[in-house]
Design a protein around this motif. Structure first.
Motif, PDB file in Angstrom:
ATOM      1  N   ASN A  58      65.953  47.701   0.450  1.00 29.05           N
ATOM      2  CA  ASN A  58      66.664  47.884  -1.147  1.00 29.05           C
ATOM      3  C   ASN A  58      65.625  48.366  -1.704  1.00 29.05           C
ATOM      4  O   ASN A  58      65.522  49.051  -2.743  1.00 29.05           O
ATOM      5  CB  ASN A  58      67.215  46.661  -0.953  1.00 29.05           C
ATOM      6  CG  ASN A  58      68.212  46.415  -0.423  1.00 29.05           C
ATOM      7  OD1 ASN A  58      69.311  47.349  -0.413  1.00 29.05           O
ATOM      8  ND2 ASN A  58      68.683  44.756  -0.393  1.00 29.05           N
ATOM      9  N   VAL A  59      64.545  48.734  -1.569  1.00 25.58           N
ATOM     10  CA  VAL A  59      63.530  49.004  -2.747  1.00 25.58           C
ATOM     11  C   VAL A  59      63.162  50.063  -2.838  1.00 25.58           C
ATOM     12  O   VAL A  59      63.321  51.012  -3.297  1.00 25.58           O
ATOM     13  CB  VAL A  59      62.371  48.273  -2.500  1.00 25.58           C
ATOM     14  CG1 VAL A  59      61.022  48.902  -3.838  1.00 25.58           C
ATOM     15  CG2 VAL A  59      62.342  46.803  -2.901  1.00 25.58           C
ATOM     16  N   ARG A 117      64.965  52.416  -1.564  1.00 24.90           N
ATOM     17  CA  ARG A 117      66.589  53.400  -1.581  1.00 24.90           C
ATOM     18  C   ARG A 117      66.641  53.485  -3.282  1.00 24.90           C
ATOM     19  O   ARG A 117      66.901  54.399  -3.596  1.00 24.90           O
ATOM     20  CB  ARG A 117      67.793  52.687  -1.702  1.00 24.90           C
ATOM     21  CG  ARG A 117      67.947  52.721   0.101  1.00 24.90           C
ATOM     22  CD  ARG A 117      69.697  52.076   0.356  1.00 24.90           C
ATOM     23  NE  ARG A 117      69.621  50.831  -0.092  1.00 24.90           N
ATOM     24  CZ  ARG A 117      70.841  50.410   0.579  1.00 24.90           C
ATOM     25  NH1 ARG A 117      71.766  51.132   0.540  1.00 24.90           N
ATOM     26  NH2 ARG A 117      71.976  49.279  -0.768  1.00 24.90           N
ATOM     27  N   SER A 118      65.579  53.046  -3.848  1.00 35.09           N
ATOM     28  CA  SER A 118      65.911  53.392  -5.104  1.00 35.09           C
ATOM     29  C   SER A 118      64.525  54.225  -5.447  1.00 35.09           C
ATOM     30  O   SER A 118      63.533  54.751  -4.925  1.00 35.09           O
ATOM     31  CB  SER A 118      65.319  51.684  -5.718  1.00 35.09           C
ATOM     32  OG  SER A 118      63.877  51.606  -6.108  1.00 35.09           O
ATOM     33  N   GLN A 162      62.012  56.083  -7.627  1.00 36.29           N
ATOM     34  CA  GLN A 162      60.351  55.884  -7.628  1.00 36.29           C
ATOM     35  C   GLN A 162      60.105  56.145  -9.195  1.00 36.29           C
ATOM     36  O   GLN A 162      60.521  57.472  -9.744  1.00 36.29           O
ATOM     37  CB  GLN A 162      59.498  57.016  -6.842  1.00 36.29           C
ATOM     38  CG  GLN A 162      59.332  56.453  -4.969  1.00 36.29           C
ATOM     39  CD  GLN A 162      58.032  57.171  -4.624  1.00 36.29           C
ATOM     40  OE1 GLN A 162      57.823  58.559  -4.818  1.00 36.29           O
ATOM     41  NE2 GLN A 162      57.870  56.223  -3.740  1.00 36.29           N
ATOM     42  N   GLN A 202      61.672  54.575 -12.104  1.00 39.69           N
ATOM     43  CA  GLN A 202      62.802  54.134 -12.718  1.00 39.69           C
ATOM     44  C   GLN A 202      63.089  52.502 -11.664  1.00 39.69           C
ATOM     45  O   GLN A 202      63.837  51.986 -11.728  1.00 39.69           O
ATOM     46  CB  GLN A 202      64.342  54.386 -11.679  1.00 39.69           C
ATOM     47  CG  GLN A 202      63.762  56.362 -12.336  1.00 39.69           C
ATOM     48  CD  GLN A 202      65.544  57.436 -12.413  1.00 39.69           C
ATOM     49  OE1 GLN A 202      66.194  56.210 -12.016  1.00 39.69           O
ATOM     50  NE2 GLN A 202      65.580  58.426 -12.596  1.00 39.69           N
ATOM     51  N   THR A 234      65.581  49.263 -14.025  1.00 41.80           N
ATOM     52  CA  THR A 234      66.941  49.991 -14.223  1.00 41.80           C
ATOM     53  C   THR A 234      67.823  48.014 -14.611  1.00 41.80           C
ATOM     54  O   THR A 234      67.821  47.117 -13.962  1.00 41.80           O
ATOM     55  CB  THR A 234      67.725  50.178 -13.222  1.00 41.80           C
ATOM     56  OG1 THR A 234      67.196  49.416 -11.841  1.00 41.80           O
ATOM     57  CG2 THR A 234      66.664  51.415 -13.568  1.00 41.80           C
ATOM     58  N   ALA A 240      70.134  47.646 -12.323  1.00 45.31           N
ATOM     59  CA  ALA A 240      70.700  46.689 -11.183  1.00 45.31           C
ATOM     60  C   ALA A 240      69.368  46.418 -10.717  1.00 45.31           C
ATOM     61  O   ALA A 240      69.536  44.741  -9.846  1.00 45.31           O
ATOM     62  CB  ALA A 240      70.755  47.812 -10.487  1.00 45.31           C
ATOM     63  N   ASN A 241      67.607  46.276 -10.848  1.00 40.73           N
ATOM     64  CA  ASN A 241      66.974  45.998 -10.154  1.00 40.73           C
ATOM     65  C   ASN A 241      66.842  44.302 -11.455  1.00 40.73           C
ATOM     66  O   ASN A 241      66.783  43.824 -10.896  1.00 40.73           O
ATOM     67  CB  ASN A 241      65.586  46.928 -10.377  1.00 40.73           C
ATOM     68  CG  ASN A 241      65.088  47.676  -9.937  1.00 40.73           C
ATOM     69  OD1 ASN A 241      65.784  47.639  -8.407  1.00 40.73           O
ATOM     70  ND2 ASN A 241      64.298  48.753  -9.608  1.00 40.73           N
ATOM     71  N   TYR A 261      69.000  42.413  -9.687  1.00 41.76           N
ATOM     72  CA  TYR A 261      68.244  41.937  -8.433  1.00 41.76           C
ATOM     73  C   TYR A 261      68.261  40.242  -8.693  1.00 41.76           C
ATOM     74  O   TYR A 261      67.188  39.663  -8.076  1.00 41.76           O
ATOM     75  CB  TYR A 261      67.356  43.336  -7.936  1.00 41.76           C
ATOM     76  CG  TYR A 261      67.412  43.406  -6.225  1.00 41.76           C
ATOM     77  CD1 TYR A 261      67.760  41.375  -4.999  1.00 41.76           C
ATOM     78  CD2 TYR A 261      66.906  44.077  -5.595  1.00 41.76           C
ATOM     79  CE1 TYR A 261      67.503  41.436  -4.323  1.00 41.76           C
ATOM     80  CE2 TYR A 261      66.328  44.125  -4.594  1.00 41.76           C
ATOM     81  CZ  TYR A 261      66.689  42.393  -3.496  1.00 41.76           C
ATOM     82  OH  TYR A 261      65.915  42.782  -2.230  1.00 41.76           O
ATOM     83  N   TRP A 281      58.123  46.463  -5.590  1.00 42.74           N
ATOM     84  CA  TRP A 281      58.317  47.262  -6.119  1.00 42.74           C
ATOM     85  C   TRP A 281      56.796  47.646  -6.775  1.00 42.74           C
ATOM     86  O   TRP A 281      57.341  48.955  -7.240  1.00 42.74           O
ATOM     87  CB  TRP A 281      59.365  46.624  -7.139  1.00 42.74           C
ATOM     88  CG  TRP A 281      60.672  45.968  -7.562  1.00 42.74           C
ATOM     89  CD1 TRP A 281      60.868  47.069  -6.426  1.00 42.74           C
ATOM     90  CD2 TRP A 281      61.550  45.491  -8.342  1.00 42.74           C
ATOM     91  NE1 TRP A 281      62.726  46.610  -6.785  1.00 42.74           N
ATOM     92  CE2 TRP A 281      62.886  45.839  -7.790  1.00 42.74           C
ATOM     93  CE3 TRP A 281      61.489  44.447  -9.006  1.00 42.74           C
ATOM     94  CZ2 TRP A 281      63.784  44.853  -8.292  1.00 42.74           C
ATOM     95  CZ3 TRP A 281      62.204  43.632  -9.038  1.00 42.74           C
ATOM     96  CH2 TRP A 281      63.333  43.601  -8.986  1.00 42.74           C
ATOM     97  N   HIS A 301      56.613  51.696  -6.681  1.00 47.83           N
ATOM     98  CA  HIS A 301      56.603  52.290  -8.354  1.00 47.83           C
ATOM     99  C   HIS A 301      55.431  52.669  -8.830  1.00 47.83           C
ATOM    100  O   HIS A 301      55.110  53.394  -9.874  1.00 47.83           O
ATOM    101  CB  HIS A 301      57.049  51.767  -9.259  1.00 47.83           C
ATOM    102  CG  HIS A 301      58.785  51.482  -8.757  1.00 47.83           C
ATOM    103  ND1 HIS A 301      60.017  52.378  -8.839  1.00 47.83           N
ATOM    104  CD2 HIS A 301      59.965  50.201  -8.772  1.00 47.83           C
ATOM    105  CE1 HIS A 301      60.861  52.251  -8.386  1.00 47.83           C
ATOM    106  NE2 HIS A 301      61.037  51.445  -8.216  1.00 47.83           N
TER     107      HIS A 301
END
Length: 231
Positions: free
Chosen positions: A53-54, A56-57, A59, A61, A64, A66-67, A70, A109, A113
């Motif tokens: 899942n991480v 697919r996000s 980099q 961002q 958000t 969505a995060n 989550y 994360w 990121h």
């Protein structure tokens, strides 16, 4: 199914839940020790799900909506799962699996990121390792899977050996290293990484039933059901 949905990721989650339930059936049939071996697949597969899942996000961002959702779900069920977990596993000295997975998400994360805040998450994990299920290696495992998803052949070795280290935080396994069940459990933990990555990356012709937000509820509710059946 959403075009961006990954059937492999859903199947990884299904296998994680199935192996978790099989493991917890030991509370109903204590003599079935071999169920513990199958259960060693569950935690690494949940960590792989977080890593996927991480990954697919986008980099950079991190902050958000969505995060935020989550993290909110993970924190909420870290609280909601404590009573069912302690009701089933009376006398345990750790929190449920949810705080470990939540810290693992935060660390992943940070890695994804490129945030220095990951060092604070790692420090907290080291300080409270004794009360975390799977300890600090469990917190690191999603990040290890994240790096494996970026790498090539053989990169499964890193999450595989970290999964072994996470299981070795179990006091019984520490005190009984030569027991057959210990050796089988550690082999299962090691092999969970290539198995999970293989399942994740395969192409599937048939649809896989989506694991949505109901999956969060599955964890505490299945603990309650097993506790009732174990009476």
């Amino acid at each position: 199914m959403s075009p961006s949905r990954s059937p492999g990721l859903d199947l990884v989650k299904w296998l994680a839940m199935l192996s978790m339930v099989i493991d917890h059936l030991r509370f109903i049939w204590p003599a079935a020790e071999w169920l513990f071996v199958i259960g060693r697949l569950a935690f690494p597969l949940f960590c792989l799900g977080i890593a996927a899942n991480v990954a697919r996000s986008v980099q950079g961002q991190l902050f958000t909506r969505a995060n935020g959702r989550y993290l909110g779900w993970m924190l909420a069920f870290s609280v909601l799962s404590e009573w069912p977990y302690h009701a089933l596993d009376v006398g345990t000295g750790t929190f449920s699996i949810m705080p470990t997975l939540t810290l693992g998400l935060l660390l992943a994360w940070g890695v994804h990121h490129h945030r220095w805040s990951l060092l604070s998450v790692l420090l907290v994990s080291l300080l409270v390792s004794d009360v975390l299920m799977y300890g600090w290696p469990g917190v690191v495992l999603p990040s290890a899977f994240l790096l494996a998803l970026r790498g090539g052949a053989g990169t499964w070795l890193v999450p595989g050996f970290i999964a072994v280290a996470a299981n070795l935080t179990n006091r019984w396994l520490q005190l009984n290293p030569a027991e057959p069940i210990t050796l089988m459990a550690l082999c299962a933990a090691l092999l969970s990484a290539p198995l999970g990555l293989w399942v994740l990356h395969r192409q599937y012709r048939l649809p896989v039933w989506r694991v949505g937000r109901w999956g969060y509820w599955f964890y505490p509710l299945h603990l309650v059901v097993i506790r009732l059946l174990a009476r």
